[in-house]
Design a protein around this motif. Structure first.
Motif, PDB file in Angstrom:
ATOM      1  N   THR A  96      26.017 -53.817 100.546  1.00  0.00           N
ATOM      2  CA  THR A  96      25.744 -52.402 100.329  1.00  0.00           C
ATOM      3  C   THR A  96      25.382 -51.732 101.646  1.00  0.00           C
ATOM      4  O   THR A  96      25.867 -50.656 101.957  1.00  0.00           O
ATOM      5  CB  THR A  96      24.586 -52.235  99.321  1.00  0.00           C
ATOM      6  N   THR A  97      24.546 -52.391 102.419  1.00  0.00           N
ATOM      7  CA  THR A  97      24.137 -51.846 103.700  1.00  0.00           C
ATOM      8  C   THR A  97      25.330 -51.733 104.631  1.00  0.00           C
ATOM      9  O   THR A  97      25.482 -50.732 105.325  1.00  0.00           O
ATOM     10  CB  THR A  97      23.049 -52.745 104.338  1.00  0.00           C
ATOM     11  N   GLU A 110      27.343 -48.719 103.750  1.00  0.00           N
ATOM     12  CA  GLU A 110      26.658 -47.508 104.205  1.00  0.00           C
ATOM     13  C   GLU A 110      26.807 -47.349 105.713  1.00  0.00           C
ATOM     14  O   GLU A 110      27.024 -46.242 106.216  1.00  0.00           O
ATOM     15  CB  GLU A 110      25.181 -47.554 103.822  1.00  0.00           C
ATOM     16  N   GLU A 152      30.247 -46.033 106.508  1.00  0.00           N
ATOM     17  CA  GLU A 152      30.350 -44.599 106.243  1.00  0.00           C
ATOM     18  C   GLU A 152      29.723 -43.795 107.365  1.00  0.00           C
ATOM     19  O   GLU A 152      30.280 -42.775 107.807  1.00  0.00           O
ATOM     20  CB  GLU A 152      29.686 -44.268 104.907  1.00  0.00           C
ATOM     21  N   LYS A 153      28.578 -44.235 107.855  1.00  0.00           N
ATOM     22  CA  LYS A 153      27.917 -43.543 108.970  1.00  0.00           C
ATOM     23  C   LYS A 153      28.780 -43.598 110.222  1.00  0.00           C
ATOM     24  O   LYS A 153      28.906 -42.609 110.954  1.00  0.00           O
ATOM     25  CB  LYS A 153      26.550 -44.171 109.251  1.00  0.00           C
TER      26      LYS A 153
END
Length: 97
Positions: A70-71, A74, A77-78
């Motif tokens: 999950t991290t 994320e 995406e960043k």
């Protein structure tokens, strides 16, 4: 044949203790046996706690791996947003020239 009951064995052990150890040493003997039993129980509880910790640690890596996935999503995406911002800035710089 003579049948020996557990109570008969206990009486024989007590008489043998009084004869060989002496009546003054019996409280010390039982005190040390109590301490040894306490240490044994303490050691057993510590071993059980370690086993429980090991079992919980084995189940935690699965949770940690899911969190890392999950991290990492994320983070991706960043990184994409950062790259888009950099691309936009480069386009503005080229447009002003």
């Amino acid at each position: 044949m003579v049948a020996i009951n557990p109570s008969d064995i206990a009486i024989i052990i007590i008489v043998a203790l009084v004869l060989f150890v002496g009546s003054s040493k019996i409280p010390e003997l039982f005190r040390s046996m109590g301490r040894a039993l306490g240490e044994f129980k303490k050691g057993r509880m510590e071993a059980e706690m370690e086993i429980n910790q090991m079992q919980s640690q084995q189940s935690q890596p699965n949770v940690q791996q899911a969190q890392q996935r999950t991290t990492s999503a994320e983070d991706l995406e960043k990184q994409i947003k950062d790259l888009q911002n950099q691309l936009d800035q480069l386009k503005k710089q080229q447009g002003t020239k």
